[in-house]
Design a protein around this motif. Sequence first.
Motif, mmCIF file in Angstrom:
data_model
loop_
_atom_site.group_PDB
_atom_site.id
_atom_site.type_symbol
_atom_site.label_atom_id
_atom_site.label_comp_id
_atom_site.label_asym_id
_atom_site.label_seq_id
_atom_site.Cartn_x
_atom_site.Cartn_y
_atom_site.Cartn_z
ATOM 1 N N SER A 224 -1.999 6.893 2.061
ATOM 2 C CA SER A 224 -3.410 6.664 2.378
ATOM 3 C C SER A 224 -3.635 6.321 3.840
ATOM 4 N N GLY A 225 -2.586 5.921 4.525
ATOM 5 C CA GLY A 225 -2.765 5.483 5.908
ATOM 6 C C GLY A 225 -2.169 6.441 6.917
ATOM 7 N N ALA B 129 -5.438 -1.013 1.143
ATOM 8 C CA ALA B 129 -5.470 -1.219 2.603
ATOM 9 C C ALA B 129 -6.785 -1.867 3.031
ATOM 10 N N SER C 161 -7.052 -5.435 1.841
ATOM 11 C CA SER C 161 -6.199 -6.332 2.640
ATOM 12 C C SER C 161 -6.858 -6.661 3.973
ATOM 13 N N ARG C 162 -7.439 -5.624 4.607
ATOM 14 C CA ARG C 162 -8.070 -5.862 5.917
ATOM 15 C C ARG C 162 -9.197 -6.873 5.793
ATOM 16 N N LYS D 215 -4.450 3.385 -3.108
ATOM 17 C CA LYS D 215 -3.738 2.743 -1.989
ATOM 18 C C LYS D 215 -4.676 2.531 -0.794
ATOM 19 N N CYS E 245 -0.851 -5.780 4.675
ATOM 20 C CA CYS E 245 -0.691 -4.597 3.811
ATOM 21 C C CYS E 245 0.473 -3.792 4.376
ATOM 22 N N GLN E 246 1.511 -3.652 3.584
ATOM 23 C CA GLN E 246 2.659 -2.858 4.036
ATOM 24 C C GLN E 246 2.490 -1.434 3.506
ATOM 25 N N VAL E 247 2.883 -0.468 4.330
ATOM 26 C CA VAL E 247 2.713 0.929 3.907
ATOM 27 C C VAL E 247 4.057 1.666 3.924
ATOM 28 N N GLY F 146 0.854 -1.193 0.000
ATOM 29 C CA GLY F 146 0.000 0.000 0.000
ATOM 30 C C GLY F 146 0.885 1.237 0.000
#
Length: 385
Positions: A311-312, A331, A334-335, A327, A350-352, A307
């Motif tokens: 966005s996070g 996320a 993925s959740r 992105k 999900c890697q950010v 991701g």
Amino acid sequence: MVSVTSRCSCSRTPSDGGDTGRGEASIRSLPAPPSRVHQRGGRDLVEGGTHRGKSQRGGRDVIGEERSIKGNLRRWLGVKPLEARGTDLPYGVWLAARECPTRWTWKLGLDLTHKKQHNKLKLRKKSFILLASLGAVHVAAAVFRLIAFLSFGLHRPKNLRRRYGAWAVVTGPTSGIGRAMALELAAHGLNVVLVGRDPAKLRDVADAIARSHGVRTKTVVFDFSLVSTVQGEKAMAALREAVEGVDVGVLVNNAGVAKPGAMFLHEADMEPLMRMVRVNALALTKVTAAVLPGMAERGRGAVVNIGSASSGALPSFPLYSVYAGTKAYVAAFSRGLSVEYKSKGIDVQCQVPFLIETNMISSFMKGNFVSQFMVTSESYAHAAV
Ligand SMILES: NC(=O)c1ccc[n+]([C@@H]2O[C@H](COP(=O)([O-])OP(=O)(O)OC[C@H]3O[C@@H](n4cnc5c(N)ncnc54)[C@H](OP(=O)(O)O)[C@@H]3O)[C@@H](O)[C@H]2O)c1
């Protein structure tokens, strides 16, 4: 009955308030406050010469002490101090009597005050217990999340091959994070299916992997911007064929674009933006759907979606709204997937990444002060795998 009023040296007496009769009457009709308290209070008042006088016990300023933080808290909670424990008076009433019995009894009337104070304290106690319980639940949940996070981080599987499977699929492995991830997974002993749009670059990575780690590789040419077109469906079929009957344990959905870069939406050309949506969101979904059946059948696997902090971690990412939007999709996707496939033994993550030194980011970060804080894609992959 204890003659509280007669012993108080408070400057305000019933006579100067003009309400003597009612005051005296109410005192007489009061249930006698326990003599222990009142006698000591009375003695203090008389001997100390003032209702704020020092206690006989070691010259301690009782009233002052009750007004300290501890005293205030106790009062707020309605917890009586030792001296008031023997009474059936609520703490506030006891304190008022202690400070100035005459004014207190005369002005308010004990019965009424007693009841009011009692109800007030009861309510306070209840709300305190409620708030404290809510706080405790919140803290417990935060601690639980922290422990889960730490245990997940500290106990990540050492042997990916045994835990998930012998093969990994990496999209966008021809540069930046994807290339570093493919090499890192190969270093962990996994064979790699490389999915990218440029055959020459794919060959180059495959050679690098074979040279440095001696594992097997497969390449699939797939331009993700063509997903859901005739050409895209052909590439998708090639990908399905490549993973058919192969023990794919790890899927890294890394391919992504940020072009056309920073601009107002109304000024942007729509086609590059739609291409971005197709690559970052649509293709990622389709590739995942193609790899999941095998994982579900084997009851193990890991899906790692790349991701973005845009966005996070950031409240907004203006001029890159579509990129940040894709992105955010990654996320949320993925959740949901993580919960959906937990029972099938598949981990979804999900890697950010924030600022990784790659082609995507270097072009507009060159010479920028922030560029000093960027990490290389190799160190990112080393930490991520
Ligand atoms: N770098 C950062 O700081 C950062 C921050 C947050 C998120 N990310 C995310 O990390 C991922 C990797 O980015 P990166 O920084 O490593 O960028 P990068 O070096 O530009 O790598 C992007 C990869 O995606 C591939 N790709 C692009 N368009 C494609 C298409 N239409 N079809 C198939 N493959 C395509 C590229 O292939 P080609 O080599 O053929 O171009 C390349 O392998 C992206 O999803 C990005 O959004 C990066």
